[in-house]
Design a protein around this motif. Structure first.
Motif, mmCIF file in Angstrom:
data_model
loop_
_atom_site.group_PDB
_atom_site.id
_atom_site.type_symbol
_atom_site.label_atom_id
_atom_site.label_comp_id
_atom_site.label_asym_id
_atom_site.label_seq_id
_atom_site.Cartn_x
_atom_site.Cartn_y
_atom_site.Cartn_z
ATOM 1 N N MET A 1 -4.345 -6.851 5.698
ATOM 2 C CA MET A 1 -2.845 -6.464 6.339
ATOM 3 C C MET A 1 -3.017 -5.366 7.404
ATOM 4 O O MET A 1 -3.854 -4.580 7.283
ATOM 5 C CB MET A 1 -1.773 -6.326 5.390
ATOM 6 N N GLY A 2 -1.796 -5.098 7.872
ATOM 7 C CA GLY A 2 -1.859 -4.061 8.846
ATOM 8 C C GLY A 2 -0.687 -3.244 8.997
ATOM 9 O O GLY A 2 0.580 -3.742 8.318
ATOM 10 N N TYR A 3 -0.570 -1.823 9.116
ATOM 11 C CA TYR A 3 0.642 -1.092 9.329
ATOM 12 C C TYR A 3 1.606 -1.427 10.278
ATOM 13 O O TYR A 3 1.256 -2.009 11.275
ATOM 14 C CB TYR A 3 0.228 0.462 9.695
ATOM 15 N N ASN A 4 2.668 -1.381 9.960
ATOM 16 C CA ASN A 4 3.762 -1.819 10.986
ATOM 17 C C ASN A 4 4.582 -0.333 11.561
ATOM 18 O O ASN A 4 5.301 -0.753 12.635
ATOM 19 C CB ASN A 4 5.075 -2.596 10.260
ATOM 20 N N GLY A 5 4.336 0.613 11.220
ATOM 21 C CA GLY A 5 4.587 1.902 11.855
ATOM 22 C C GLY A 5 6.042 2.242 11.427
ATOM 23 O O GLY A 5 6.418 3.232 11.875
ATOM 24 N N VAL A 6 6.567 1.595 10.514
ATOM 25 C CA VAL A 6 7.963 1.881 9.987
ATOM 26 C C VAL A 6 7.888 2.087 8.526
ATOM 27 O O VAL A 6 7.867 3.270 8.092
ATOM 28 C CB VAL A 6 8.986 0.559 10.278
ATOM 29 N N LYS A 7 7.745 1.027 7.694
ATOM 30 C CA LYS A 7 7.821 1.531 6.292
ATOM 31 C C LYS A 7 6.674 0.529 5.850
ATOM 32 O O LYS A 7 6.975 -0.390 4.985
ATOM 33 C CB LYS A 7 9.180 0.815 5.703
ATOM 34 N N GLY A 8 5.558 1.061 5.902
ATOM 35 C CA GLY A 8 4.383 0.315 5.261
ATOM 36 C C GLY A 8 3.567 -0.684 6.083
ATOM 37 O O GLY A 8 3.305 -0.524 7.321
ATOM 38 N N PHE A 9 3.329 -1.759 5.451
ATOM 39 C CA PHE A 9 2.685 -2.792 6.222
ATOM 40 C C PHE A 9 3.852 -4.006 6.626
ATOM 41 O O PHE A 9 4.762 -3.891 6.538
ATOM 42 C CB PHE A 9 1.602 -3.507 5.115
ATOM 43 N N SER A 10 2.989 -4.742 7.462
ATOM 44 C CA SER A 10 3.851 -5.807 7.881
ATOM 45 C C SER A 10 3.067 -7.092 7.496
ATOM 46 O O SER A 10 1.947 -7.399 7.543
ATOM 47 C CB SER A 10 3.800 -5.974 9.413
ATOM 48 N N ASN A 11 4.234 -8.287 7.051
ATOM 49 C CA ASN A 11 3.431 -9.691 6.485
ATOM 50 C C ASN A 11 3.686 -10.466 7.630
ATOM 51 O O ASN A 11 3.905 -11.746 7.482
ATOM 52 C CB ASN A 11 4.286 -10.038 5.295
ATOM 53 N N ARG B 1 15.457 -6.338 -1.217
ATOM 54 C CA ARG B 1 15.354 -6.739 0.150
ATOM 55 C C ARG B 1 13.962 -7.224 0.451
ATOM 56 O O ARG B 1 13.155 -6.917 -0.028
ATOM 57 C CB ARG B 1 15.710 -5.453 1.018
ATOM 58 N N ALA B 2 13.872 -8.153 1.698
ATOM 59 C CA ALA B 2 12.561 -8.649 2.298
ATOM 60 C C ALA B 2 11.700 -7.486 2.644
ATOM 61 O O ALA B 2 10.582 -7.578 2.288
ATOM 62 C CB ALA B 2 12.905 -9.552 3.353
ATOM 63 N N LEU B 3 12.287 -6.293 3.156
ATOM 64 C CA LEU B 3 11.431 -5.293 3.598
ATOM 65 C C LEU B 3 10.690 -4.796 2.422
ATOM 66 O O LEU B 3 9.693 -4.376 2.720
ATOM 67 C CB LEU B 3 12.578 -4.134 4.125
ATOM 68 N N TYR B 4 11.174 -4.504 1.319
ATOM 69 C CA TYR B 4 10.758 -3.835 0.272
ATOM 70 C C TYR B 4 9.422 -4.509 -0.367
ATOM 71 O O TYR B 4 8.316 -4.120 -0.475
ATOM 72 C CB TYR B 4 11.610 -3.733 -1.034
ATOM 73 N N PHE B 5 9.597 -5.890 -0.314
ATOM 74 C CA PHE B 5 8.576 -7.004 -1.166
ATOM 75 C C PHE B 5 7.525 -7.249 -0.027
ATOM 76 O O PHE B 5 6.685 -7.564 -0.423
ATOM 77 C CB PHE B 5 9.274 -8.099 -1.602
ATOM 78 N N GLY B 6 7.953 -7.426 1.204
ATOM 79 C CA GLY B 6 7.144 -7.556 2.139
ATOM 80 C C GLY B 6 6.089 -6.678 2.861
ATOM 81 O O GLY B 6 5.161 -7.136 3.300
ATOM 82 N N CYS B 7 6.652 -5.576 2.802
ATOM 83 C CA CYS B 7 6.253 -4.381 3.688
ATOM 84 C C CYS B 7 5.931 -3.083 2.692
ATOM 85 O O CYS B 7 4.865 -2.548 2.789
ATOM 86 C CB CYS B 7 7.327 -3.917 4.625
ATOM 87 N N ILE B 8 7.031 -2.820 1.847
ATOM 88 C CA ILE B 8 6.769 -1.387 1.090
ATOM 89 C C ILE B 8 5.822 -1.789 0.039
ATOM 90 O O ILE B 8 4.845 -0.508 -0.040
ATOM 91 C CB ILE B 8 8.189 -0.801 1.044
ATOM 92 N N ARG B 9 6.119 -2.614 -0.750
ATOM 93 C CA ARG B 9 5.285 -2.716 -1.888
ATOM 94 C C ARG B 9 3.874 -3.023 -1.609
ATOM 95 O O ARG B 9 2.963 -2.503 -2.385
ATOM 96 C CB ARG B 9 5.843 -4.057 -2.737
ATOM 97 N N PRO B 10 3.306 -3.920 -0.804
ATOM 98 C CA PRO B 10 1.974 -3.969 -0.308
ATOM 99 C C PRO B 10 1.368 -2.783 -0.044
ATOM 100 O O PRO B 10 0.054 -2.485 -0.332
ATOM 101 C CB PRO B 10 2.128 -4.873 0.937
ATOM 102 N N ARG B 11 1.991 -1.998 0.877
ATOM 103 C CA ARG B 11 1.428 -0.594 0.990
ATOM 104 C C ARG B 11 1.216 0.339 -0.296
ATOM 105 O O ARG B 11 0.271 0.926 -0.624
ATOM 106 C CB ARG B 11 2.519 0.099 1.713
ATOM 107 N N THR B 12 2.276 0.377 -1.324
ATOM 108 C CA THR B 12 2.209 0.903 -2.575
ATOM 109 C C THR B 12 1.117 0.431 -3.266
ATOM 110 O O THR B 12 0.169 1.313 -4.165
ATOM 111 C CB THR B 12 3.435 0.857 -3.343
ATOM 112 N N LEU B 13 1.011 -0.858 -3.511
ATOM 113 C CA LEU B 13 -0.049 -1.439 -4.369
ATOM 114 C C LEU B 13 -1.431 -0.940 -3.538
ATOM 115 O O LEU B 13 -2.646 -0.800 -4.355
ATOM 116 C CB LEU B 13 -0.082 -3.172 -4.085
ATOM 117 N N GLU C 1 -5.355 -0.207 11.085
ATOM 118 C CA GLU C 1 -4.092 0.806 11.188
ATOM 119 C C GLU C 1 -3.357 0.430 12.328
ATOM 120 O O GLU C 1 -1.982 0.664 12.324
ATOM 121 C CB GLU C 1 -4.785 2.190 11.287
ATOM 122 N N THR C 2 -3.978 0.105 13.434
ATOM 123 C CA THR C 2 -3.168 0.072 14.576
ATOM 124 C C THR C 2 -3.289 -1.598 15.430
ATOM 125 O O THR C 2 -2.653 -1.681 16.389
ATOM 126 C CB THR C 2 -3.533 1.282 15.667
#
Length: 393
Positions: free
Chosen positions: A212-222, A250-262, A275-276
Motif C-alpha cells: 500500500m502507499g501513503y495518501n498524505g491525509v490520514k494514513g494509507f490509501s486503498n 466510516r470508510a476512511l477509518y477501515f480503508g486508510c487509517i486502520r491499515p496504517r495502524t496495523l 511513501e510517495t
C-alpha cells in the motif's frame, strides 16, 4: 522479334521500378537519405531541419516524432504517437499479474476512466484486466472502445456486499472497500480505482505479499494496492470489520487509517509501504494543483487524481488526447504517459513556433496528518513522518 524486345524492356522497367520502390521505402543509408530526411522534417513553408538540429529520444518509440536538440521536455510529431495496448503472461512474483476494477451500478464511462484503464495496458501490460460489475456496468462510446482495444479485458458479474459479519455496510464507499478486499484476498492481484493512472510497470511491487502507499491525509490509501492470494495483512483488514460500529463506522477509518495502524502495531503482518510513489501527489491533498501545477513524477508508479475533489476543474478530466498533449500539469503528464508513452508535451508539425518545455516540476513531499501523528507518537515503532521528502527535494 519486336515482341520479344518489348517483353524484355518491360521486364527491365519492372526491375527498375521495384529497385526504386525499395530504396524509397528503405532510404536509411542510401544516397536518397538526405532527400527524404528533408521531406520528413519539413513543415508548411518552413526550412527543413538538418541532421544536427534534432536528436532521437531513447524513450520515444514512435518513428513519427523527434525531440529537437534544444528541447528538454517536448517533442514534435507528424501525427499523435499513440501507444498500442498490450497484454502479456508474466507469472514471476507473489502477486498475480491481474488488474481488478470494480464498478457498482451503471453510469457513463468518462474520459479519465478511459485513461486509467488504457494506462494499465500501455504502461504495465497485465495478464488480465478483470472488470467486476454489479449492475449494468459502464455505458458509452469510451467503454465500447476499451472493449475493442484491450485484448485481455474480462467482465465479471458479482454481487456487491451489503453486509459483513452480519453488520450492514452504510454506504457505497464501504461496500466497494469490502468488495475489493474480499476479491483480492481470494484471487490476489492489483486493485486500482478508476481514477488512478499507471505510469510504468508495477512488476517491482509484485514481489511483495502486500503493498500500500501513503495518501498524505490520514494514513494509507486503498485506491490502489497489490496483494498475493490469502494475504495475512488483507485478512486482518477484513477481520477489522467485526468491530464495525464499535469504532469509527466510516470508510476512511477501515480503508486508510486502520491499515496504517496495523503496519505499526502488527509486525507479524507482512506489508511493503510506498511513501510517495503511489498516491502522492493526489487530487485529494494537492487538490487543484493536480491540474494547474506540475510535480516530478519520475519515480511514481501511478497518479491518483480524485476528480470528485476537483469539481472546479472537472472540464480538464474530460479532455481527450488532442487537448491533453499540450497541457502542462501533473494530470497532463500522466495522461500523456497513458496515450503516448511520454510525459513530454507533444506538438504537431507546423506548431514549432508554439513549442515549449514544461515548467519546473515540484518535488513530492509527504506530510503526515496531525491526528495520525498524535495517535502514533507514543508507539515504539513510530517514525516521525511529519515531513519526509523524496530524493528530488
Amino acid at each position: 522479334m519486336n515482341q520479344r524486345v518489348k517483353i524484355i524492356c518491360f521486364l527491365l522497367l519492372c526491375v527498375f521500378l521495384c529497385w526504386s520502390a525499395f530504396n524509397v521505402t528503405d532510404f536509411e543509408g542510401t544516397r536518397f537519405e538526405h532527400v527524404f530526411a528533408d521531406l520528413r522534417t519539413s513543415s508548411k513553408g518552413q526550412q527543413p531541419r538538418t541532421q544536427t538540429e534534432v536528436v532521437n529520444d531513447e524513450k520515444l518509440n514512435s518513428p513519427n516524432c523527434i525531440k529537437p536538440a534544444n528541447a528538454d521536455s517536448y517533442i514534435i510529431c507528424d501525427q499523435l504517437p499513440f501507444q498500442k495496448p498490450a497484454c502479456r503472461n508474466n507469472t514471476n512474483g507473489l502477486v498475480p499479474n491481474i488488474v481488478h476494477y470494480i464498478w457498482i451500478g451503471n453510469g457513463t464511462l468518462k474520459m479519465y476512466h478511459y485513461i486509467s484503464m488504457l494506462s494499465v495496458v500501455t504502461n504495465h501490460k497485465p495478464d488480465k484486466v478483470l472488470f467486476h460489475i454489479d449492475g449494468a456496468g459502464p455505458q458509452g462510446d469510451l467503454w465500447l472502445k476499451l472493449i475493442e482495444q484491450i485484448p485481455c479485458l474480462e467482465i465479471r458479474k458479482f454481487e456487491a456486499p451489503t453486509h459483513i459479519y452480519g453488520k450492514k455496510l452504510n454506504d457505497i464507499y464501504m461496500r466497494t472497500d469490502v468488495a475489493r478486499f474480499q476479491i483480492l484476498h481470494q484471487q490476489g492481484g492489483i486493485y486500482l480505482d478508476s481514477d488512478v493512472i499507471v505510469l510504468k510497470s508495477l512488476d517491482p511491487l509484485r514481489k511483495f505479499p502486500f503493498t500500500m502507499g501513503y495518501n498524505g491525509v490520514k494514513g494509507f490509501s486503498n485506491g490502489a494496492f497489490l496483494a498475493a492470494p490469502n494475504s495475512p495483512f488483507l485478512e486482518e483488514l477484513l477481520n477489522g470489520y467485526k468491530d464495525l460500529y464499535k469504532k469509527e463506522s466510516r470508510a476512511l477509518y477501515f480503508g486508510c487509517i486502520r491499515p496504517r495502524t496495523l503496519s505499526l502495531t502488527r509486525k507479524d503482518l507482512p506489508i511493503h509501504v510506498e511513501e510517495t510513489s503511489m498516491h502522492r501527489p493526489n487530487g485529494w491533498v494537492e487538490k487543484e494543483s493536480i491540474v494547474i501545477s506540475s510535480y516530478d513524477l519520475s519515480d511514481n508508479y501511478m497518479l491518483h487524481i480524485h476528480p470528485r475533489n476537483n469539481k472546479k476543474y472537472k472540464g480538464f478530466f474530460e479532455w481527450g488526447a488532442d487537448k491533453i498533449r499540450v497541457h502542462d500539469s501533473s494530470y497532463g503528464a500522466a495522461a500523456r504517459a497513458s496515450f503516448f508513452g511520454t510525459r513530454d508535451l507533444v506538438f504537431l508539425r507546423g506548431e514549432e513556433s508554439l513549442a515549449r518545455d514544461r515548467k519546473p516540476r515540484k518535488p513530492i513531499i509527504l506530510v503526515a496528518h496531525d491526528t495520525i501523528r498524535k495517535s502514533e507518537e507514543n508507539l515504539p515503532e513510530f517514525r516521525d513522518l511529519t515531513i519526509v521528502k523524496n530524493k528530488h527535494s
